[in-house]
Design an enzyme around this catalytic site. Structure first.
Site, mmCIF file in Angstrom:
data_model
loop_
_atom_site.group_PDB
_atom_site.id
_atom_site.type_symbol
_atom_site.label_atom_id
_atom_site.label_comp_id
_atom_site.label_asym_id
_atom_site.label_seq_id
_atom_site.Cartn_x
_atom_site.Cartn_y
_atom_site.Cartn_z
ATOM 1 N N GLY A 166 0.541 -1.245 -0.127
ATOM 2 C CA GLY A 166 0.438 0.047 -0.240
ATOM 3 C C GLY A 166 0.860 1.461 0.173
ATOM 4 C CE1 TYR A 203 -9.269 5.357 -3.853
ATOM 5 C CE2 TYR A 203 -11.009 6.366 -3.774
ATOM 6 C CZ TYR A 203 -10.217 5.747 -3.081
ATOM 7 O OH TYR A 203 -10.596 5.960 -1.548
ATOM 8 C CG LEU A 204 -12.176 1.535 -9.210
ATOM 9 C CD1 LEU A 204 -12.504 -0.017 -9.368
ATOM 10 C CD2 LEU A 204 -12.962 2.001 -10.156
ATOM 11 C CD GLU A 276 -4.157 -8.008 -4.185
ATOM 12 O OE1 GLU A 276 -3.161 -9.085 -3.075
ATOM 13 O OE2 GLU A 276 -3.389 -6.898 -4.757
ATOM 14 N NE ARG A 292 3.465 -12.629 -1.340
ATOM 15 C CZ ARG A 292 2.381 -11.574 -1.501
ATOM 16 N NH1 ARG A 292 1.572 -13.187 -1.166
ATOM 17 N NH2 ARG A 292 2.522 -10.679 -1.158
ATOM 18 C CB VAL A 295 -1.249 -12.871 4.197
ATOM 19 C CG1 VAL A 295 -1.539 -13.502 5.922
ATOM 20 C CG2 VAL A 295 0.219 -12.520 4.756
ATOM 21 N NE ARG A 338 -3.548 -10.897 6.520
ATOM 22 C CZ ARG A 338 -2.840 -9.865 5.519
ATOM 23 N NH1 ARG A 338 -1.483 -9.083 5.464
ATOM 24 N NH2 ARG A 338 -3.185 -10.629 4.173
HETATM 25 P P1 ADP Z 1 -0.252 -2.659 -3.048
HETATM 26 O O1 ADP Z 1 0.482 -3.609 -3.600
HETATM 27 O O2 ADP Z 1 0.376 -2.137 -2.542
HETATM 28 O O3 ADP Z 1 -0.620 -3.457 -2.026
HETATM 29 P P2 ADP Z 1 -2.421 -3.061 -5.017
HETATM 30 O O4 ADP Z 1 -2.590 -2.161 -6.238
HETATM 31 O O5 ADP Z 1 -3.017 -4.195 -4.131
HETATM 32 O O6 ADP Z 1 -0.771 -2.305 -3.778
HETATM 33 O O7 ADP Z 1 -3.765 -2.625 -3.729
HETATM 34 C C1 ADP Z 1 -4.048 -2.652 -2.001
HETATM 35 C C2 ADP Z 1 -5.342 -1.432 -2.416
HETATM 36 O O8 ADP Z 1 -5.475 -0.654 -2.670
HETATM 37 C C3 ADP Z 1 -6.612 -2.873 -2.607
HETATM 38 O O9 ADP Z 1 -6.920 -3.619 -2.526
HETATM 39 C C4 ADP Z 1 -7.609 -1.519 -2.624
HETATM 40 O O10 ADP Z 1 -8.678 -1.956 -1.511
HETATM 41 C C5 ADP Z 1 -6.454 0.145 -3.049
HETATM 42 N N1 ADP Z 1 -6.485 -0.215 -4.385
HETATM 43 C C6 ADP Z 1 -5.870 -0.110 -5.650
HETATM 44 N N2 ADP Z 1 -6.370 0.186 -6.183
HETATM 45 C C7 ADP Z 1 -7.111 0.859 -6.458
HETATM 46 C C8 ADP Z 1 -8.123 1.537 -7.400
HETATM 47 N N3 ADP Z 1 -7.650 2.057 -8.476
HETATM 48 N N4 ADP Z 1 -9.412 2.177 -6.615
HETATM 49 C C9 ADP Z 1 -9.289 1.823 -5.150
HETATM 50 N N5 ADP Z 1 -8.720 1.547 -4.323
HETATM 51 C C10 ADP Z 1 -7.813 0.673 -4.803
#
Ligand code: ADP
Length: 451
Positions: A166, A203-204, A276, A292, A295, A338
């Site tokens: 994140g 951004y959703l 994801e 991988r 968790v 967790r």
């Molecule tokens: P990281 O590799 O840092 O974990 P991710 O791309 O997997 O990043 O995103 C982590 C989380 O961030 C997602 O599970 C979601 O909650 C939020 N997120 C990522 N992309 C978006 C998006 N385009 N709109 C809204 N939330 C997002």
């Protein structure tokens, strides 16, 4: 190849998890550990152990040369990286294979491809997997960022290409906020990953995080084990995960699964992986792939009755899966909490001595943890200390079981997030399955306000 001895390049609950699978397969295990982990459970249970360095991870659990040497000295045939640490390091996977050892994971080129989120999205676009709308590739300038944002419309998210955990992720809700988001995301990305490349996504505002577990053997067989809903997050970090998702129908799962397994077959993917997605208004949009074991893999294991680590080892040994998609069944519902060594209100780390540890039990309860009474949680590593996983015939039964198990569990001497989990599972909205990725942040804020 025949795998007789596996070196586990990790610590904590995941090192134990891998050890347990190996032991049941009649495979010897080698633990590696830092000097902070001399009395850790994974060291106690493994058949052999090798100290690979001082407490800081960069000098021990990330020390590739020390780990490869430990494998050579002990005569291991394969290395399982767990999650975190070196698990998504393509150079490490290459080094393992160059030394004639099996890497229990994907091919190095796919680890590298998916580690670069821009390359990963490009690959998925080519393979026909639906994506979140956004920039095609890295953003070269603030002007380009402005142009893309105008096209896809605000709010937008700036994300680090090398991202993870994140970090390096910033929202801009309007054109006025873009410059600041652009600057902060790049600075954070540079600091965290040594790489300031960023890209943009729409951004959703109310998605769920739904991911799909996949296994691929080296004979071209690819299957999926359904979805996990990991929408309960704080700072983009997962806290509670479920299999299946409370909102997904069997048809939607089958459709996504067919698309993803076809794509990974075309890619020539190997071993375990997770794609994801964000899910909103019935639409899936790919965000990243983890190359991988994750968790939260136990919820899938409980629902599908599969041992994913044993499957990883069999695949690394060159065995075919031996079953098709039709034979994978989804039975009941599983939920994982967790539990971390953190203050349940402030999330400040709380390492130290565990005076008493008591794990819950009974039908449908599984605890993956390296804790024991008297254990000292070291301050140097991830704060995850236990995963409490329950399985029930229905989601309602799983929730009732989880409430019962959380009430039985005792970890005293340090602060843990157990009380927060108790509050979450008692909440009517959680119980109704009615939540998005933003729900937990608001829930935590509400709990704090209520004192
Ligand atoms: P990281 O590799 O840092 O974990 P991710 O791309 O997997 O990043 O995103 C982590 C989380 O961030 C997602 O599970 C979601 O909650 C939020 N997120 C990522 N992309 C978006 C998006 N385009 N709109 C809204 N939330 C997002």
């Amino acid at each position: 190849m025949h795998i007789r001895k596996v070196l586990i390049a990790n610590r904590g609950e995941i090192a134990l998890r891998v050890h347990r699978a190996c032991q049941e397969m009649g495979i010897q295990t080698v633990a590696v550990h830092s000097t902070a982990d001399n009395t850790a459970m994974h060291v106690r249970l493994a058949d052999e152990s090798v100290c690979i360095g001082p407490p800081p991870a960069r000098d021990s659990y990330l020390n590739m040369a020390a780990i490869i040497s430990a494998a050579a000295i002990t005569g291991a045939d394969a290395i399982h990286p767990g999650y975190g640490f070196l698990s998504e390091n393509a150079s490490f996977a290459e080094m393992v294979e160059a030394h004639g050892l099996a890497f229990i994971g994907p091919r190095p080129e796919h680890i590298r491809m998916m580690g670069d989120k821009i390359a990963a999205k490009d690959a998925m676009r080519r393979l026909g997997v639906p994506l979140v709308p956004g920039s095609m590739g890295a953003l070269e300038s603030l002007d380009e960022a402005r142009a893309v944002a105008d096209e896809i419309k605000y709010p937008v998210l700036i994300k680090a290409a090398a991202g993870g955990g994140g970090r390096g992720m910033k929202v801009a809700r309007s054109a006025e906020e873009l410059e600041e988001a652009w600057r902060v995301a790049r600075t954070e990305a540079k600091a965290a990953f040594g790489d300031d490349s960023v890209y943009m996504e729409k951004y959703l505002d109310r998605p769920r995080h739904i991911e799909l577990q996949v296994l691929a053997d080296t004979h071209g067989n690819v299957v999926h084990f359904g979805e996990r809903d990991c929408s309960l997050q704080r700072r983009h970090q997962k806290l509670v995960e479920e299999a299946g998702s409370p909102v997904l129908s069997a048809e939607e799962r089958d459709k996504l699964g067919a698309n993803v397994t076809r794509a990974l077959k075309e890619l020539g993917y190997r071993n375990a992986g997770t794609l994801e997605f964000l899910w909103q208004d019935g639409q899936f949009a790919f965000i990243e792939m983890n190359t991988r074991l994750q968790v939260e893999h136990p919820v899938t294991e409980m629902v599908c009755g599969v041992d994913l680590v044993k499957e990883q080892v069999r695949i690394a040994a060159g065995e075919p899966l031996g079953y098709g998609q039709d034979e994978i069944r989804f039975n009941g519902h599983a939920i994982e909490c967790r539990i971390t060594a953190e203050d349940p209100e402030t999330f400040a780390p709380s390492p130290g001595r565990v005076n008493m540890y008591h794990a819950p039990g009974g039908l449908g309860v599984r605890v993956d943890s390296a804790l024991y009474s008297g254990y000292v949680v070291p301050p140097h590593y991830d704060s995850l200390v236990a995963k409490l996983v329950v399985h029930g015939g229905t989601r309602a039964e799983a929730i009732a079981r989880l409430r019962r198990a959380l009430a039985e569990m005792v970890v005293s001497g340090i602060r843990t997030t157990l009380p927060l989990h108790q509050q979450i599972v008692a909440d009517p909205e959680f119980q109704a399955g009615d939540y998005t990725i933003h729900w937990l942040e608001r829930f935590v804020a509400r709990m704090r306000a209520d004192g």
